[in-house]
Enzyme design. Sequence first.
Site, PDB file in Angstrom:
ATOM      1  N   GLU A 167     -11.373   2.918   9.872  1.00  0.00           N
ATOM      2  CA  GLU A 167     -11.562   1.482   9.631  1.00  0.00           C
ATOM      3  C   GLU A 167     -10.263   0.702   9.775  1.00  0.00           C
ATOM      4  O   GLU A 167      -9.946  -0.153   8.949  1.00  0.00           O
ATOM      5  CB  GLU A 167     -12.215   1.236   8.264  1.00  0.00           C
ATOM      6  CG  GLU A 167     -13.650   1.730   8.229  1.00  0.00           C
ATOM      7  CD  GLU A 167     -14.393   1.429   6.934  1.00  0.00           C
ATOM      8  OE1 GLU A 167     -14.058   0.428   6.280  1.00  0.00           O
ATOM      9  OE2 GLU A 167     -15.295   2.207   6.592  1.00  0.00           O
ATOM     10  N   HIS A 213      -9.286  -4.266  12.599  1.00  0.00           N
ATOM     11  CA  HIS A 213      -8.307  -5.304  12.260  1.00  0.00           C
ATOM     12  C   HIS A 213      -7.361  -5.644  13.405  1.00  0.00           C
ATOM     13  O   HIS A 213      -6.567  -6.566  13.277  1.00  0.00           O
ATOM     14  CB  HIS A 213      -7.427  -4.827  11.100  1.00  0.00           C
ATOM     15  CG  HIS A 213      -8.136  -4.820   9.784  1.00  0.00           C
ATOM     16  ND1 HIS A 213      -8.763  -5.931   9.272  1.00  0.00           N
ATOM     17  CD2 HIS A 213      -8.311  -3.847   8.868  1.00  0.00           C
ATOM     18  CE1 HIS A 213      -9.291  -5.619   8.102  1.00  0.00           C
ATOM     19  NE2 HIS A 213      -9.037  -4.367   7.838  1.00  0.00           N
ATOM     20  N   ASP A 264       3.404  -1.223  12.631  1.00  0.00           N
ATOM     21  CA  ASP A 264       2.294  -1.904  13.292  1.00  0.00           C
ATOM     22  C   ASP A 264       1.692  -0.947  14.323  1.00  0.00           C
ATOM     23  O   ASP A 264       2.394  -0.451  15.214  1.00  0.00           O
ATOM     24  CB  ASP A 264       2.818  -3.176  13.971  1.00  0.00           C
ATOM     25  CG  ASP A 264       1.684  -4.036  14.550  1.00  0.00           C
ATOM     26  OD1 ASP A 264       0.571  -3.509  14.758  1.00  0.00           O
ATOM     27  OD2 ASP A 264       1.944  -5.215  14.794  1.00  0.00           O
ATOM     28  N   ALA A 265       0.406  -0.709  14.218  1.00  0.00           N
ATOM     29  CA  ALA A 265      -0.276   0.215  15.127  1.00  0.00           C
ATOM     30  C   ALA A 265      -0.183  -0.238  16.581  1.00  0.00           C
ATOM     31  O   ALA A 265      -0.360   0.561  17.493  1.00  0.00           O
ATOM     32  CB  ALA A 265      -1.744   0.334  14.724  1.00  0.00           C
ATOM     33  N   GLN A 308       0.826  -1.219   0.000  1.00  0.00           N
ATOM     34  CA  GLN A 308       0.000   0.000   0.000  1.00  0.00           C
ATOM     35  C   GLN A 308       0.858   1.266   0.000  1.00  0.00           C
ATOM     36  O   GLN A 308       0.425   2.319  -0.460  1.00  0.00           O
ATOM     37  CB  GLN A 308      -0.925   0.007   1.223  1.00  0.00           C
ATOM     38  CG  GLN A 308      -1.986  -1.083   1.167  1.00  0.00           C
ATOM     39  CD  GLN A 308      -2.929  -1.056   2.350  1.00  0.00           C
ATOM     40  OE1 GLN A 308      -2.600  -0.546   3.420  1.00  0.00           O
ATOM     41  NE2 GLN A 308      -4.109  -1.627   2.173  1.00  0.00           N
TER      42      GLN A 308
HETATM   43  C1  LIG Z   1     -10.130  -1.081   5.785  1.00  0.00           C
HETATM   44  S1  LIG Z   1      -8.509  -0.520   5.425  1.00  0.00           S
HETATM   45  C2  LIG Z   1      -8.691   1.231   5.627  1.00  0.00           C
HETATM   46  C3  LIG Z   1      -7.626   1.988   4.884  1.00  0.00           C
HETATM   47  C4  LIG Z   1      -7.755   3.503   4.891  1.00  0.00           C
HETATM   48  N1  LIG Z   1      -7.959   4.029   6.231  1.00  0.00           N
HETATM   49  C5  LIG Z   1      -8.889   3.923   3.995  1.00  0.00           C
HETATM   50  O1  LIG Z   1      -9.942   4.234   4.556  1.00  0.00           O
HETATM   51  O2  LIG Z   1      -8.747   3.929   2.768  1.00  0.00           O
HETATM   52  C6  LIG Z   1      -7.593  -1.002   6.884  1.00  0.00           C
HETATM   53  C7  LIG Z   1      -6.188  -0.481   6.941  1.00  0.00           C
HETATM   54  O3  LIG Z   1      -5.642  -0.791   8.235  1.00  0.00           O
HETATM   55  C8  LIG Z   1      -4.328  -1.270   8.064  1.00  0.00           C
HETATM   56  N2  LIG Z   1      -3.954  -2.094   9.218  1.00  0.00           N
HETATM   57  C9  LIG Z   1      -4.533  -3.231   9.642  1.00  0.00           C
HETATM   58  N3  LIG Z   1      -3.891  -3.703  10.730  1.00  0.00           N
HETATM   59  C10 LIG Z   1      -2.892  -2.837  11.003  1.00  0.00           C
HETATM   60  C11 LIG Z   1      -1.880  -2.760  12.003  1.00  0.00           C
HETATM   61  N4  LIG Z   1      -1.762  -3.698  12.944  1.00  0.00           N
HETATM   62  N5  LIG Z   1      -1.025  -1.712  11.973  1.00  0.00           N
HETATM   63  C12 LIG Z   1      -1.115  -0.760  11.012  1.00  0.00           C
HETATM   64  N6  LIG Z   1      -2.054  -0.773  10.046  1.00  0.00           N
HETATM   65  C13 LIG Z   1      -2.925  -1.793  10.036  1.00  0.00           C
HETATM   66  C14 LIG Z   1      -4.382  -2.044   6.760  1.00  0.00           C
HETATM   67  O4  LIG Z   1      -3.097  -2.278   6.246  1.00  0.00           O
HETATM   68  C15 LIG Z   1      -5.219  -1.085   5.929  1.00  0.00           C
HETATM   69  O5  LIG Z   1      -4.386  -0.078   5.418  1.00  0.00           O
END
Ligand SMILES: C[S@@+](CC[C@H](N)C(=O)[O-])C[C@H]1O[C@@H](n2cnc3c(N)ncnc32)[C@H](O)[C@@H]1O
Length: 285
Positions: free
Chosen positions: A146, A150, A128-129, A105
């Site tokens: 969103e 996750h 990683d968040a 991404q």
């Molecule tokens: C549903 S998408 C939303 C993306 C963006 N906010 C949008 O609305 O277009 C979820 C996003 O959360 C990220 N994500 C999921 N788990 C994560 C983590 N542990 N740390 C960082 N990012 C994470 C994914 O890689 C993805 O970019």
Amino acid sequence: MEGRTDLTDQSTFTADEVAMFYDQLEEFFSAVLGESIHYGYWPDGIDSPSLTDAQDRLTALLGEKLALGPEHRLLDVGCGTGRPATLLAEALGCDITGITIAERQIEAADQRAAAAGVADRVRFQLADAMGMPFADDEFDAVLALESLLHMPDKKRALAEEHRVLRPGGLLVIADFFETKPLPPGTVPDAAVDVLPNHVPPPLDEMTGLVREAGFEVTEVLDITEQTRRSGEAILAAIGSYRPAVDSVQGKRIAEQVQQAIPLIVEHAQEHTGYVVLTARKAVSA
Ligand SMILES: C[S@@+](CC[C@H](N)C(=O)[O-])C[C@H]1O[C@@H](n2cnc3c(N)ncnc32)[C@H](O)[C@@H]1O
């Protein structure tokens, strides 16, 4: 990467598996959802069917909640391919760091920011968040659009978001919440669990988690009705989607997800709502 490849397994997904999911499905998501990977917002009186317009309206609403200016620094947690951050940088003029767990991404996000002419104040990185590479108090605001859904450890993610925010800084979350749990003993359809970690907590539990992380919750805006059309917009897009994913495994997962989406949408419409939650880190601890 360790981990299962059968994404219909119903146990909790790890951050690595979420990364794999997004990396393998990047083409799929851009074909079905467009440049943003989130629901759309149709306030009363807006009837246009365009999902992209509705997604951008949701991003604009979040921009209003963030209320930042050029002097501010925003952290976009789970930035996807960068459209929300790019739009917010254009609208607010603030400096933005976006993080994602999915490496592919980042390139798309960088290209988007450069094409929009905001690359001087918008950057994206792999992180990683639940363990962020940022100093305490580094940001004026945090956006989680969103992404909380996750997180296998939501408490950890919220604690990190609290840590990197300056005192008085704002957290804005846009996410799903559970409205109607499946009756006890019901086994959810396996297809519903194709999306990693998607079954959300009820709203009071989510609000409780935010408070437990040390935030004062300042607004809970239920926009379930105004986002409901997202389901039919996604179904319309998915109907015309034909997998063209490079890897055999990626194509297989895309087909699995494509087949599962109608059930996922049905489950989401019947069992979930959508909230914009705004919270503030206390000025003094
Ligand atoms: C549903 S998408 C939303 C993306 C963006 N906010 C949008 O609305 O277009 C979820 C996003 O959360 C990220 N994500 C999921 N788990 C994560 C983590 N542990 N740390 C960082 N990012 C994470 C994914 O890689 C993805 O970019």
